[in-house]
Design an enzyme around this catalytic site. Structure first.
Site, PDB file in Angstrom:
ATOM      1  N   GLU A 129       0.843  -1.186   0.000  1.00 33.19           N
ATOM      2  CA  GLU A 129       0.000   0.000   0.000  1.00 33.19           C
ATOM      3  C   GLU A 129       0.884   1.244   0.000  1.00 33.19           C
ATOM      4  OE1 GLU A 129      -2.744   0.470   3.253  1.00 33.19           O
ATOM      5  OE2 GLU A 129      -3.764   2.115   2.253  1.00 33.19           O
TER       6      GLU A 129
ATOM      7  N   ALA B 291       1.924  -0.089  10.744  1.00 35.01           N
ATOM      8  CA  ALA B 291       1.563  -1.481  10.485  1.00 35.01           C
ATOM      9  C   ALA B 291       0.678  -1.548   9.256  1.00 35.01           C
ATOM     10  CB  ALA B 291       0.820  -2.069  11.674  1.00 35.01           C
TER      11      ALA B 291
ATOM     12  N   HIS C   7      -6.650  -2.272  15.065  1.00 34.21           N
ATOM     13  CA  HIS C   7      -6.895  -1.516  13.829  1.00 34.21           C
ATOM     14  C   HIS C   7      -6.628  -2.391  12.602  1.00 34.21           C
ATOM     15  CE1 HIS C   7      -6.737   2.187  11.236  1.00 34.21           C
ATOM     16  NE2 HIS C   7      -5.909   1.418  10.544  1.00 34.21           N
ATOM     17  N   GLU C   8      -5.465  -3.005  12.564  1.00 30.91           N
ATOM     18  CA  GLU C   8      -5.124  -3.801  11.372  1.00 30.91           C
ATOM     19  C   GLU C   8      -6.043  -5.010  11.263  1.00 30.91           C
ATOM     20  OE1 GLU C   8      -3.463  -2.096   9.514  1.00 30.91           O
ATOM     21  OE2 GLU C   8      -2.381  -0.783  10.890  1.00 30.91           O
TER      22      GLU C   8
ATOM     23  N   HIS D 286      -9.401  -4.034   9.796  1.00 26.95           N
ATOM     24  CA  HIS D 286      -9.394  -3.813   8.347  1.00 26.95           C
ATOM     25  C   HIS D 286      -9.845  -5.056   7.579  1.00 26.95           C
ATOM     26  CE1 HIS D 286      -7.985   0.158   7.384  1.00 26.95           C
ATOM     27  NE2 HIS D 286      -6.812   0.056   7.972  1.00 26.95           N
TER      28      HIS D 286
ATOM     29  N   GLU E 273      -9.899   3.981   6.110  1.00 24.59           N
ATOM     30  CA  GLU E 273      -9.071   4.422   7.230  1.00 24.59           C
ATOM     31  C   GLU E 273      -9.868   5.198   8.283  1.00 24.59           C
ATOM     32  OE1 GLU E 273      -6.414   3.118   7.897  1.00 24.59           O
ATOM     33  OE2 GLU E 273      -5.653   2.362   5.989  1.00 24.59           O
TER      34      GLU E 273
HETATM   35  N1  BES Z   1      -3.147   0.734   5.768  1.00 22.15           N
HETATM   36  C1  BES Z   1      -2.379   1.403   6.736  1.00 22.15           C
HETATM   37  C2  BES Z   1      -0.916   1.288   6.547  1.00 22.15           C
HETATM   38  C3  BES Z   1      -0.340   2.017   5.364  1.00 22.15           C
HETATM   39  C4  BES Z   1      -0.853   3.204   4.920  1.00 22.15           C
HETATM   40  C5  BES Z   1       0.746   1.525   4.739  1.00 22.15           C
HETATM   41  C6  BES Z   1      -0.291   3.855   3.853  1.00 22.15           C
HETATM   42  C7  BES Z   1       1.294   2.172   3.663  1.00 22.15           C
HETATM   43  C8  BES Z   1       0.787   3.343   3.212  1.00 22.15           C
HETATM   44  C9  BES Z   1      -2.674   0.881   8.129  1.00 22.15           C
HETATM   45  O1  BES Z   1      -3.910   0.306   8.303  1.00 22.15           O
HETATM   46  C10 BES Z   1      -2.611   2.043   9.041  1.00 22.15           C
HETATM   47  O2  BES Z   1      -3.434   2.896   8.965  1.00 22.15           O
HETATM   48  N2  BES Z   1      -1.605   2.065   9.895  1.00 22.15           N
HETATM   49  C11 BES Z   1      -1.347   3.142  10.782  1.00 22.15           C
HETATM   50  C12 BES Z   1      -1.653   2.786  12.194  1.00 22.15           C
HETATM   51  C13 BES Z   1      -3.104   2.789  12.506  1.00 22.15           C
HETATM   52  C14 BES Z   1      -3.345   2.391  13.930  1.00 22.15           C
HETATM   53  C15 BES Z   1      -3.772   4.106  12.243  1.00 22.15           C
HETATM   54  C16 BES Z   1       0.133   3.444  10.638  1.00 22.15           C
HETATM   55  O3  BES Z   1       0.843   2.667  10.022  1.00 22.15           O
HETATM   56  O4  BES Z   1       0.572   4.477  11.125  1.00 22.15           O
HETATM   57 ZN    ZN Z   2      -5.493   1.608   8.577  1.00 21.78          ZN
END
Ligand code: BES
Ligand code: ZN
Length: 989
Positions: free
Chosen positions: A217, A358, A393-394, A397, A416
Site C-alpha cells: 500500500e 503497520a 486496527h489492522e 481492516h 481508514e
Molecule cells: N493501511 C495502513 C498502513 C499504510 C498506509 C501503509 C499507507 C502504507 C501506506 C494501516 O492500516 C494504518 O493505517 N496504519 C497506521 C496505524 C493505525 C493504527 C492508524 C500506521 O501505520 O501508522
Molecule cells: Zn489503517
C-alpha cells in the site's frame, strides 16, 4: 490509437509543477495523548514512535533517461488517468494531478494472479501469470497499460504462453504497454527481476534485518511486478516462494498454505493460496529466519483460527501482549459488529525497518516491531496501549478495507476513517472511555487542526492528488474518523450498526466509495443523510460561535449558534455543514437540568444531553421549563470536529464546569480554556518589552497578574480528588501545548511562548507543591504489587509522573536527586523514562548521569535506544542542537532505519527553543537532514519536511529564515518529488 514519441531526457522545471495534495505535518507534531504522554510539564514531550502514523511509500523520482517512450493518448488505457502516470510517460517528470471525477474502470479485469518468487541474494525473479478478462465495450481489444517502477527489470512478456513480439509492447520507467491482444480472456505472463537488497525506500519487496518482506500500500506492488496497481482490480492470488532454506526457513504469503517442500541446492518452497479476491495493495510476502509464537481463537460460530506472531528470535518473549490484544479485538468485532474472521490462519510479522506503523495485508499483517514487542521493562504504558490499538486496527481492516475495499485512493477515508473509528471504540471499551475520547479530541486539535489550517489543507476525500503518498494524512484518518462518528451520533449506536450491516450486505467482495457508505447508513435507517456529504468535500475546521440567553419570566433558555468555515488553499467558498452539537445544562449546584427542547430540532438525547442539529449558517434553539439560569456544557463528547467559541463564557463558568461537568470531554475542555486564556494573556505581557525592557519575562508575567489563584485552586481540587481516574486527572492538569497556543496567537514568537508556558508550570508547581508530593506518594505502586499495563495501574502512573514533571520545574537540586533516584529504582519502563524525561528538561548534572546510565543499560535494545534518542532530541535545554548533531554521528544511530529518523528529527522539531532558535540553526539543521535522508528514503524525508507547511504561524523573522531553508531544499538538484511537493506547497502558501 495515437502514440506520441517523447524524449524523457529533459526534466521540466519544477516550478511549473501543479500544486498537489498535502503531506503530513501531523507527523511532526506528534499525537501524544494528553494524559498519558509522560510530558514534562514544560511542554517537551517524549516522542513515542506511535506518534508516527501513516507512512506512505517512497516514490522514486523520475530521473534522466534517454530512452524514447510512447504513450497512449486514449483514455481507455485504464491506468493513466487514474494513476496520473501519463504525464510521466509523455512529458517526463511533470507529475499530473489525478482527479476524482475522472474515475474509469480498467479495460480489462484481472481475476486470477499466480506469482512465483525466486528469492536470491543477487537478485530476485518474479514470474507473474495473470488471467485477463475483457471489461471494454466493442470488438477491438484495447492495449493493456500496467504500472511499473524504474527498478523493475523486464525479462519477458508472453500472452497465452507465446512471446509477445518486441513491436507489440513498450516499457518505460513507470509503465508497460502491450497491444495486439486477443479477443476474449487471455493469460499474460511477465517475468521481472528486482533487487530487494538495494531497495532502501522500503516499498515493494525489500530486506529488513536479513529477512525479505513487502509493503504494497498504496502503490508498492508496481515495484514487484507490472500490474494494474489500483484498488478496484480484485483478484484471487496464489503465491509460490522459493528460497535457500538455511537463511530463510520461514516462507509466508496471504491465505492458506497449500504445499511446501524441498528443492535442489538447499532451496525450498511454499505455495500459498488466498481464496478471497483482493486488490494488489493487500498482497504480502515474508521470507526469513523468524521465531513464532502460536495461539488460537475460536470464533462465535465455532471455527478455530490459528494465530501466529513471527518475530526475530531474541524478541520471542515480548509478543504476549500483542497476542492477547489480537484475541480481544477478534472477540470485540464479533460482539459489537457481528464480524467474524474468515480464514483459518492469521499471521502477524514484526520487522524493524518499516515506513509506517503497520499494514493490514490479508491474513499476513506486517508490523513495525515497535508496535508488537512489549515487556514491562522495555515498553511504557503508552506503548502497551498503542500496541493494543494498532493490532486491533489492522485486524479490523479485514472487514473494513479488505472484504469491502476502496474503489480508488480518493476513497481512502472509507477504510481508514472507519477503521480508526472502530479502533477508537475498541480502545474505549478496553480502557477508560472518557479518557480515550479526551485523548483523541486532544490529538485532533493539536495536530489535525493545524493541518486543516495550513498549506496542505484538504477534504477527507480530496478531489485531486498527484502523489498518493502525501495523502495519508491526519485529515483523512483522524478527521475521517470524526466524520464516521457523526453518523453514530446522529443515528445512535443501534442505527449505526444497522447501517454497517447493510454496508457489508451490499458491498462484500467489492470496491466502493464513501457515497456507498453514506447510502447504506441512510437506507438502513430510512433517513436522509445527504447533509453529511459536505464534510467529504470541504477542507478546514468549521468555527462555531454560540451565544446564550436566559429569560427568567418565560423560563426559557436560548442557544444561538452560527457556523463558518475559513477559506483554505484552492477552496474559498464554504457551505455550512451538518453539526450535531451535544448540549447539557447545569444548574446552580452543578446538577444536570432536565432538557425540553422547543420544536423538534433535537436529534435525540443521551442521558442529560440533547443533540442539536446545526445545519444552517445560523440557528436558534430554545429550551423550555428551565428553572434557573444554567451553565451550558457544549460539544459534549466532542460531538463534532469544530472550533467552538462561547460568547460571554466567564472564567467562573469554566471553573464551575471543571468542578461539575459529568461529561469528561467538556470538563477537560473547560480546563484547557482556562489555561489558554491565561497563557494568551501572559504572552501579551511577556512579548511587550516596550514598557519595562530590562525586566525579566517572569517579572513581566507577574506584573500582568501571574497565575491566577482560581486556576491554582482548580488544579488543587483535581489533585485532591481521590475518586477521579488518574488518567483523567493527568489530562485535566495538562496545559495546552505549544502547537495549539501557537495557532491561537497571531505570529507568536515560539520561544517566548515556550518561556511563558514554563513560567506558568513553575508557578503552579510552587503553589501546589504539597499536593503534588502527596499525589506522587498516593500513586506510587507498592513494592509488593506486580506491574500490569492495564488502564487502572497505568492511570496511577500517568498522574504520578505528571506530578513529577511539575516538581522538576521547580529547578531544585533536591528534586533532581529525587528524580535520579526514582529513575534508578524504577521497576518498569514507564517510570524509568518518565523520571529521565523530567530530568532531560533540566540543565543539571543528574541529567547527564541519567542519560548515560540509561544508554549503558539499554544500548543493545533497539527499541529502547529510540526512546533515548527521542528524549534528548526533544529537550529544550538551550544549545541542545549540538547534542542532537552528535547523536546523528553516534554509533547507536542508523539513518537508514525510519524509526531512528522519526526518533531523532521529529522530536527535535518539537523543541521550541532549539528548532526555532532565533539564529536559524534549527531550521538549517532540519534542511540538511532532509537532504541527507532524501537520498535514502524520500518518504521519511518528506515527513521530516512537513514543519515547513506551518511556517506562516510564526513571527515574520522566523518566517523569513524558515522560507530560506525551505527554498534551499526546493532548489537542490536531484531532490525527490515527495520532498519537493512539501516544500513547494509551503513556499506557495
Ligand atoms: N493501511 C495502513 C498502513 C499504510 C498506509 C501503509 C499507507 C502504507 C501506506 C494501516 O492500516 C494504518 O493505517 N496504519 C497506521 C496505524 C493505525 C493504527 C492508524 C500506521 O501505520 O501508522
Ligand atoms: Zn489503517
Amino acid at each position: 490509437m495515437q502514440f506520441t514519441a517523447v524524449n524523457v531526457a529533459k526534466r521540466v522545471s519544477r516550478s511549473t509543477w501543479i500544486p498537489f495534495a498535502l503531506a503530513r505535518p501531523w507527523a511532526l507534531n506528534g499525537t501524544q495523548s494528553t494524559s498519558r504522554a509522560f510530558a514534562t510539564t514544560t511542554g517537551a514531550r517524549y516522542s513515542r514512535l506511535s506518534d508516527v502514523r501513516r507512512r506512505p511509500y517512497l516514490c522514486v523520482p523520475a530521473r534522466s533517461s534517454t530512452s524514447v517512450i510512447q504513450a497512449p493518448q486514449e483514455e481507455k488505457s485504464g491506468v493513466s488517468e487514474q494513476e496520473g502516470d501519463k504525464g510521466a510517460l509523455n512529458s517526463m517528470a511533470k507529475p499530473q494531478p489525478v482527479y476524482r471525477k475522472d474515475y474509469k474502470p480498467t479495460p480489462y479485469l484481472i481475476d486470477q494472479v499466480h506469482l512465483t518468487f525466486q528469492l536470491g541474494e543477487e537478485h530476485t525473479t518474479v514470474l507473474s501469470d495473470l488471467h485477463f478478462k475483457p471489461n471494454y465495450q466493442g470488438d477491438s481489444p484495447p492495449e493493456v497499460v500496467l504500472n511499473g517502477r524504474k527498478d523493475l527489470k523486464l525479462q519477458s512478456v508472453k500472452v497465452d504462453g507465446k512471446d509477445v513480439p518486441q513491436e507489440q509492447y513498450e516499457v518505460s520507467e513507470k509503465l508497460l504497454m502491450i497491444r495486439g491482444l486477443p479477443k476474449g480472456p487471455f493469460n499474460l505472463q511477465i517475468e521481472t527481476q528486482i533487487k530487494p537488497q538495494d531497495n532502501t525506500s522500503l516499498e515493494g519487496l525489500y530486506k529488513s534485518s536479513g529477512n525479505f518482506c513487502t509493503q504494497c500500500e498504496a502503490e508498492g506492488f508496481r515495484g514487484i511486478t507490472y500490474f494494474y496497481d489500483r484498488p478496484d482490480v480484485l483478484a484471487k492470488y496464489t503465491t509460490r516462494i522459493e528460497a535457500p532454506k538455511g537463511p530463510y526457513p520461514v516462507l509466508l504469503s496471504n491465505g492458506n498454505l497449500q504445499a511446501s517442500g524441498e528443492l535442489s541446492d538447499g532451496r525450498h518452497f511454499a505455495t500459498w493460496e488466498d481464496p478471497f479476491p483482493k486488490p494488489c495493495y493487500l498482497f504480502a510476502l515474508v521470507a526469513g529466519d523468524l521465531a513464532v509464537s502460536k495461539d488460537s481463537f475460536t470464533t462465535a460460530s465455532g471455527r478455530r483460527v490459528d494465530l501466529h506472531i513471527y518475530v526475530q528470535q531474541q524478541n520471542i518473549d515480548r509478543v504476549a501482549y500483542a497476542m492477547q490484544s489480537l484475541k480481544a479485538a477478534m472477540k470485540w468485532d464479533e460482539d459489537v459488529f457481528g464480524l467474524e474472521y474468515d480464514l483459518d490462519l492469521f499471521n502477524i510479522v514484526a520487522v524493524d525497518d518499516f515506513n509506517m506503523g503497520a499494514m493490514e495485508n490479508k491474513s499476513l499483517n506486517i508490523f513495525n516491531s515497535r508496535l508488537v514487542l512489549a515487556s514491562p521493562a522495555t515498553a511504557t504504558d503508552d506503548d502497551f496501549a498503542r500496541i493494543e490499538g494498532v493490532v486491533a486496527h489492522e485486524y479490523f481492516h479485514n472487514w473494513t478495507g479488505n472484504r469491502v475495499t476502496c474503489r480508488d485512493w480518493f476513497q481512502l477515508t472509507l477504510k481508514e476513517g472507519l477503521t480508526v473509528f472502530r479502533d477508537q471504540e475498541f480502545s474505549a471499551d478496553m480502557r477508560s472511555r472518557g479518557v480515550k475520547r479526551v485523548d483523541d479530541a486532544s490529538a485532533l486539535r493539536r495536530a489535525q487542526f493545524p493541518e486543516d489550517a495550513g498549506a496542505f489543507a484538504h477534504p477527507i476525500r480530496p478531489e485531486e492528488y498527484t502523489r498518493m503518498d502525501n495523502f495519508y494524512s491526519l485529515t483523512v484518518y483522524e478527521k475521517g474518523a470524526e466524520v464516521v462518528r457523526l453518523y453514530q451520533t446522529l443515528l445512535g449506536q443501534a442505527g449505526f450498526r444497522k447501517g454497517m450491516d447493510l454496508y457489508f450486505k451490499r458491498h462484500d467482495g467489492t470496491a466502493v466509495t464513501c457515497d456507498d457508505f453514506r447510502a447504506a447508513m441512510a437506507d438502513a435507517n430510512d433517513v436522509d443523510l445527504s447533509a453529511l456529504g459536505t464534510w467529504y468535500q470541504q477542507a478546514g475546521t468549521p468555527a462555531v460561535k454560540v451565544s446564550t440567553s436566559y429569560n427568567a419570566s418565560a423560563r426559557t433558555y436560548t442557544v444561538k449558534a452560527s457556523q463558518s468555515t475559513p477559506a483554505t488553499p484552492g477552496q474559498s467558498h464554504k457551505d455550512p455543514v451538518l453539526i450535531p452539537l451535544a448540549v447539557g445544562l447545569l444548574g446552580k449546584s452543578g446538577q444536570p437540568l432536565a432538557l425540553h427542547l422547543q420544536g423538534s430540532k433535537a436529534n435525540g438525547s443521551a442521558g442529560d444531553s440533547a443533540v442539536l442539529r446545526l445545519e444552517k449558517a445560523s440557528q436558534e434553539f430554545v429550551f423550555t421549563e428551565v428553572p434557573e439560569e444554567p451553565v451550558p456544557s457544549l460539544c459534549r463528547n466532542f460531538s463534532a470536529p469544530i472550533k467552538l467559541e462561547v460568547e460571554g463564557q466567564t472564567e467562573d463558568d469554566l471553573i464551575f464546569l471543571v468542578k461539575h461537568d459529568t461529561d469528561p470531554f467538556a470538563r477537560w475542555d473547560a480546563a484547557q480554556r482556562l489555561g489558554q486564556a491565561l497563557m494568551i494573556q501572559l504572552y501579551a505581557a511577556a512579548a511587550d518589552t516596550s514598557k519595562n525592557g530590562s525586566s525579566s519575562l517572569a517579572e513581566r508575567c507577574s506584573a500582568a497578574g501571574g497565575v491566577k489563584q482560581s486556576l491554582v485552586d482548580a488544579f488543587r481540587a483535581v489533585l485532591q480528588d481521590k475518586a477521579l481516574d488518574g488518567a483523567m486527572a493527568a489530562a485535566l492538569l495538562t496545559l495546552p501545548g505549544p502547537t495549539e497556543l501557537q495557532a491561537m496567537i497571531h505570529h507568536a514568537d515560539p520561544v517566548t511562548l515556550h518561556e511563558v508556558r514554563k513560567y506558568v508550570v513553575k508557578e503552579l508547581a510552587q503553589q501546589l507543591r504539597p499536593d503534588l508530593e502527596a499525589a506522587v506518594k498516593r500513586n506510587d505502586l507498592p513494592a509488593s504489587e506486580e506491574y500490569s499495563p492495564d488502564a487502572a495501574q497505568a492511570a496511577k502512573r500517568v498522574l504520578k509522573n505528571k506530578c513529577l514533571g511539575f516538581l522538576a520545574a521547580l529547578g531544585e537540586p533536591a528534586v533532581y536527586s529525587m528524580l535520579l533516584q526514582r529513575f534508578r529504582d524504577a521497576s518498569n519502563m514507564t517510570d524509568e523514562i518518565a523520571a529521565l524525561a523530567a530530568l532531560t528538561e533540566c540543565p543539571c548534572k543528574e541529567r547527564e548521569t541519567g542519560l548515560s546510565e540509561f544508554y549503558q543499560k539499554w544500548k543493545d535494545e533497539n527499541l529502547v535506544v529510540l526512546k533515548w534518542l527521542a528524549l534528548q532530541a526533544a529537550s529544550n535545554v538551550s544549545g541542545n542542537l549540538a547534542a542532537v548533531q552528535e547523536l546523528q554521528q553516534h554509533p547507536a544511530f542508523n539513518i537508514k532505519n525510519p524509526n531512528n529518523c522519526y526518533s531523532l528529527f521529529l522530536p527535535f522539531v518539537r523543541s521550541p527553543v532549539n528548532f526555532h532558535a532565533g539564529d536559524g540553526s534549527g531550521y538549517r539543521f532540519l534542511a540538511d537532514s532532509i537532504l541527507t535522508v532524501d537520498k535514502i528514503n524520500s518518504q521519511v524525508a518528506a515527513r521530516m519536511a512537513s514543519p515547513f507547511t506551518q511556517l506562516k504561524q510564526f513571527d515574520s523573522e522566523r518566517q523569513t529564515i524558515m522560507k530560506q531553508q525551505a527554498q534551499r531544499v526546493a532548489d537542490t538538484e536531484g531532490l525527490s518529488e515527495n520532498v519537493f511537493e512539501v516544500v513547494q506547497k509551503s513556499l506557495k502558501d
